[in-house]
Enzyme design. Structure first.
Site, short mmCIF file in Angstrom:
data_model
loop_
_atom_site.label_atom_id
_atom_site.label_comp_id
_atom_site.label_asym_id
_atom_site.label_seq_id
_atom_site.Cartn_x
_atom_site.Cartn_y
_atom_site.Cartn_z
N TYR A 162 0.83 -1.20 0.00
CA TYR A 162 0.00 0.00 0.00
C TYR A 162 0.87 1.26 0.00
O TYR A 162 0.64 2.19 -0.77
CB TYR A 162 -0.93 0.01 1.21
CG TYR A 162 -1.84 1.21 1.27
CD1 TYR A 162 -2.99 1.28 0.49
CD2 TYR A 162 -1.55 2.29 2.12
CE1 TYR A 162 -3.82 2.38 0.54
CE2 TYR A 162 -2.37 3.40 2.17
CZ TYR A 162 -3.51 3.44 1.38
OH TYR A 162 -4.32 4.54 1.43
N LYS A 166 1.26 4.26 -2.98
CA LYS A 166 1.00 5.68 -2.82
C LYS A 166 2.23 6.52 -3.18
O LYS A 166 2.10 7.66 -3.66
CB LYS A 166 0.54 5.99 -1.39
CG LYS A 166 -0.83 5.40 -1.06
CD LYS A 166 -1.90 5.87 -2.04
CE LYS A 166 -3.29 5.39 -1.67
NZ LYS A 166 -4.35 5.87 -2.59
#
Length: 237
Positions: A162, A166
């Site tokens: 994750y 980003k």
């Protein structure tokens, strides 16, 4: 009238952003992968439901045609859709990094990174038809290399798939902003917001988390571009 599309907007930050922009006078296309939930959410706030799965070329092409038919252009795109689980539903960060396989980031990147490229590319013609096109990519403080490597920060946690997705969103933001100077393209860090993504453990409300997304979605032609912002100001890359 400002026409806005928000992906992943049937709940959480996306829904709150949609609600605030509708209240500000925007015509909001509320993007959702689940058609039923999208319609229910849109009816709740006065938005227009738009079925869109950011991982599907066909779904995105259909969404473009629907927006083209109904509005003719797109002023604001908020790339909000994001996930934190792999294909098996296992949350990133829930197992040692030594056990992370390629399948973990593949699934998360399909939505968080490739979805942004797919949607942005598909909607570029409609965005280019707007007087002052705006794109907001919803990022995270977990994408900041400076913050993740600072042991004093709460972002200094192990979310390899994750977090790196980003960081990729941040790089895409810079690349698009430099290539499209007539656009305003920025990355938003909502902070640790209580949403389904973290089982509502976040310390900020969705109202607080949506503040920076709404602010960047409503910037004028003299606003910043190619930046990475939280509610309290710029975020270090």
């Amino acid at each position: 009238m400002t026409t806005t599309l928000i992906t992943g907007a049937n709940k959480g930050l996306g829904l709150e952003t949609a609600r605030r922009l509708v209240a500000a006078g925007h015509t909001v296309f509320l993007g959702a992968r689940d058609i039923r939930r999208g319609r229910e959410a849109a009816q709740l706030i006065g938005a227009r439901p738009l079925p869109i799965d950011v991982t599907s070329d066909e779904s995105v092409r259909t969404a473009v045609e629907l927006v083209r038919e109904e509005a003719g252009l797109l002023d604001v795109l908020v790339n909000n859709a994001g996930i934190v689980t792999n294909e098996a539903g296992v949350a990133d960060g829930s197992k040692p990094i030594s056990e992370v396989t390629a399948a973990d980031p593949e699934t998360i990147y399909a939505t968080n990174v490739f979805g942004i490229v797919r949607v942005t590319h598909a909607f570029l013609p409609l965005l280019s038809a707007a007087d002052h096109p705006v794109v907001v990519n919803v990022s995270s403080g977990l994408g900041s290399l400076a913050r993740v490597t600072d042991p004093q920060r709460f972002e200094a946690a192990r979310f390899p798939a994750y977090g790196s997705s980003k960081s990729a969103v941040n790089m895409l933001t810079v690349q698009y902003a430099e290539a499209l100077p007539e656009f305003k393209i920025n990355a938003a860090d909502p902070g640790y917001t209580a949403t389904d993504l973290n089982d509502h453990r976040g310390t900020k409300t969705v109202q607080e988390g949506a503040d920076i997304i709404v602010r960047l979605a409503t910037i004028g032609a003299d606003g910043p571009t190619g930046g990475y912002f939280a509610a309290d100001g710029p975020v270090p890359w």
